[in-house]
Design a protein around this motif. Structure first.
Motif, short mmCIF file in Angstrom:
data_model
loop_
_atom_site.label_atom_id
_atom_site.label_comp_id
_atom_site.label_asym_id
_atom_site.label_seq_id
_atom_site.Cartn_x
_atom_site.Cartn_y
_atom_site.Cartn_z
N SER A 1 0.83 -1.20 0.00
CA SER A 1 0.00 0.00 0.00
C SER A 1 0.87 1.25 0.00
CB SER A 1 -0.89 0.01 1.24
OG SER A 1 -1.52 1.27 1.40
N PRO A 2 0.47 2.28 -0.74
CA PRO A 2 1.22 3.54 -0.71
C PRO A 2 0.91 4.39 0.50
CG PRO A 2 -0.62 3.72 -2.22
CD PRO A 2 -0.61 2.30 -1.73
N TYR A 3 0.00 3.93 1.36
CA TYR A 3 -0.43 4.69 2.52
C TYR A 3 0.17 4.12 3.81
CZ TYR A 3 -3.76 6.16 -1.00
OH TYR A 3 -4.32 6.63 -2.16
N HIS A 4 0.02 4.87 4.88
CA HIS A 4 0.52 4.40 6.17
C HIS A 4 -0.58 4.37 7.23
CE1 HIS A 4 0.60 8.56 7.68
NE2 HIS A 4 1.05 8.87 6.50
N SER A 5 -1.81 4.43 6.79
CA SER A 5 -2.93 4.30 7.71
C SER A 5 -4.03 3.48 7.03
CB SER A 5 -3.45 5.68 8.13
OG SER A 5 -3.91 6.40 7.00
N ASN A 6 -5.01 3.09 7.84
CA ASN A 6 -6.11 2.27 7.32
C ASN A 6 -5.59 1.00 6.65
OD1 ASN A 6 -8.14 4.12 8.14
ND2 ASN A 6 -7.68 5.36 6.33
N LEU A 7 -4.57 0.43 7.21
CA LEU A 7 -3.93 -0.71 6.58
C LEU A 7 -4.71 -2.00 6.72
CD1 LEU A 7 -0.16 -0.06 7.34
CD2 LEU A 7 -1.48 0.53 5.30
N ASP A 8 -5.79 -1.99 7.52
CA ASP A 8 -6.57 -3.20 7.65
C ASP A 8 -7.70 -3.28 6.62
OD1 ASP A 8 -8.49 -2.17 10.60
OD2 ASP A 8 -7.55 -1.01 8.98
N TYR A 9 -7.74 -2.35 5.70
CA TYR A 9 -8.76 -2.36 4.65
C TYR A 9 -8.13 -2.77 3.32
CZ TYR A 9 -11.65 0.22 7.92
OH TYR A 9 -12.36 0.61 9.02
N THR A 10 -8.74 -3.73 2.63
CA THR A 10 -8.18 -4.20 1.36
C THR A 10 -8.10 -3.09 0.33
OG1 THR A 10 -10.37 -4.94 0.65
CG2 THR A 10 -8.96 -6.58 1.70
N ARG A 11 -9.00 -2.12 0.38
CA ARG A 11 -9.02 -1.06 -0.63
C ARG A 11 -7.81 -0.12 -0.52
NH1 ARG A 11 -13.25 0.52 2.93
NH2 ARG A 11 -12.78 2.43 4.09
N THR A 12 -7.07 -0.24 0.58
CA THR A 12 -5.90 0.60 0.77
C THR A 12 -4.72 0.13 -0.09
OG1 THR A 12 -6.59 0.99 3.06
CG2 THR A 12 -4.33 1.51 2.54
N TYR A 13 -4.82 -1.09 -0.64
CA TYR A 13 -3.68 -1.72 -1.29
C TYR A 13 -3.80 -1.68 -2.81
CZ TYR A 13 -2.63 -3.16 3.37
OH TYR A 13 -2.34 -3.14 4.70
N ASP A 14 -2.66 -1.47 -3.48
CA ASP A 14 -2.67 -1.44 -4.93
C ASP A 14 -1.92 -2.60 -5.58
OD1 ASP A 14 -0.23 1.32 -5.29
OD2 ASP A 14 -0.23 -0.49 -4.05
N TYR A 15 -1.20 -3.37 -4.79
CA TYR A 15 -0.52 -4.54 -5.33
C TYR A 15 -0.78 -5.75 -4.43
CZ TYR A 15 2.07 -1.20 -8.20
OH TYR A 15 2.42 -0.22 -9.09
N TRP A 16 -1.02 -6.88 -5.08
CA TRP A 16 -1.31 -8.13 -4.37
C TRP A 16 -0.53 -9.27 -4.99
CZ3 TRP A 16 -4.61 -8.50 -0.18
CH2 TRP A 16 -5.40 -7.38 0.09
N GLY A 17 -0.17 -10.23 -4.12
CA GLY A 17 0.40 -11.46 -4.62
C GLY A 17 -0.69 -12.45 -4.97
N GLN A 18 -0.28 -13.63 -5.45
CA GLN A 18 -1.23 -14.66 -5.85
C GLN A 18 -1.68 -15.51 -4.68
OE1 GLN A 18 -2.58 -15.00 -9.05
NE2 GLN A 18 -1.65 -12.97 -9.11
N GLY A 19 -0.97 -15.44 -3.59
CA GLY A 19 -1.37 -16.18 -2.40
C GLY A 19 -0.64 -17.49 -2.23
N THR A 20 -0.57 -17.93 -0.98
CA THR A 20 0.02 -19.22 -0.65
C THR A 20 -0.86 -19.89 0.39
OG1 THR A 20 2.06 -20.35 0.05
CG2 THR A 20 1.56 -18.27 1.16
N GLN A 21 -1.10 -21.19 0.18
CA GLN A 21 -2.05 -21.91 1.03
C GLN A 21 -1.38 -22.35 2.34
OE1 GLN A 21 -5.56 -23.22 0.27
NE2 GLN A 21 -5.30 -23.21 2.49
N VAL A 22 -2.10 -22.13 3.43
CA VAL A 22 -1.68 -22.62 4.74
C VAL A 22 -2.81 -23.50 5.28
CG1 VAL A 22 -1.16 -22.01 7.13
CG2 VAL A 22 -0.17 -20.68 5.26
N ILE A 23 -2.47 -24.72 5.63
CA ILE A 23 -3.44 -25.65 6.21
C ILE A 23 -2.93 -26.09 7.57
CG2 ILE A 23 -4.61 -27.87 5.98
CD1 ILE A 23 -4.33 -27.56 2.95
N VAL A 24 -3.77 -25.91 8.58
CA VAL A 24 -3.41 -26.32 9.93
C VAL A 24 -4.35 -27.45 10.33
CG1 VAL A 24 -3.05 -25.61 12.32
CG2 VAL A 24 -2.71 -23.96 10.46
N SER A 25 -3.77 -28.62 10.54
CA SER A 25 -4.58 -29.79 10.86
C SER A 25 -4.69 -29.94 12.38
CB SER A 25 -3.97 -31.04 10.25
OG SER A 25 -2.66 -31.25 10.77
N SER A 26 -5.83 -30.45 12.81
CA SER A 26 -6.07 -30.60 14.26
C SER A 26 -5.60 -31.96 14.76
CB SER A 26 -7.55 -30.42 14.56
OG SER A 26 -8.32 -31.33 13.81
#
Length: 124
Positions: free
Chosen positions: A99-124
C-alpha cells in the motif's frame, strides 16, 4: 507489472509454526506499507498483519496477536510472516499486499498490489 510473490505455505499440525515470505521489487518493499491478509473458503479477505513504511511500526489482527510476527528485510527485498502456535482456524490462503499509505492498513481497498497467495493448512 509489479509482482509480489509469496512462498512458504504448507500443511502443519496445530501448535506448530510456519514462516511465509513475500518477495517484491525494492521500490515496493522499501516505499510502501506491506501487509499480510488471509482468506478462508467462503469468507472475506481479512487483515492479518502489517508493517508501516513510515517508521516501520507493526500492527496485528486480534486473532493473531502474540502468535504472528511480521518483519521486513530491506536488503533482501523480502517481507516475512512468522506464525507460531498455529490453530486450525488459521487455515486460509495468505496474501501479501503493498500500500502507498501508512494508515487504514486493515482495509483491502488501501492496497494497490497483491500477490497470488500461498495456502496454509493447519490440521487438528
Amino acid at each position: 507489472q509489479v509482482q509480489l510473490v509469496e512462498s512458504g505455505g504448507g500443511t502443519v499440525q496445530a501448535g506448530g509454526s510456519l514462516g511465509l515470505s513475500c518477495a517484491a521489487p525494492g521500490s515496493i518493499i522499501n516505499q510502501r506499507s506491506m501487509s499480510w491478509f488471509r482468506q478462508a473458503p467462503g469468507k472475506e479477505r481479512d487483515f492479518v498483519a502489517g508493517i508501516n513504511w513510515l517508521g516501520g511500526s507493526t500492527n496485528y489482527a486480534d486473532s493473531v496477536k502474540g502468535r504472528f510476527t511480521i518483519s521486513r528485510d530491506s536488503a533482501k527485498n523480502l517481507v516475512y510472516l512468522l506464525m507460531n502456535s498455529l490453530k486450525p482456524e488459521d487455515t486460509a490462503i495468505y496474501y501479501c499486499a503493498a500500500s502507498p499509505y501508512h494508515s487504514n492498513l486493515d482495509y483491502t481497498r488501501t492496497y494497490d498490489y497483491w500477490g497470488q497467495g500461498t495456502q496454509v493448512i493447519v490440521s487438528s
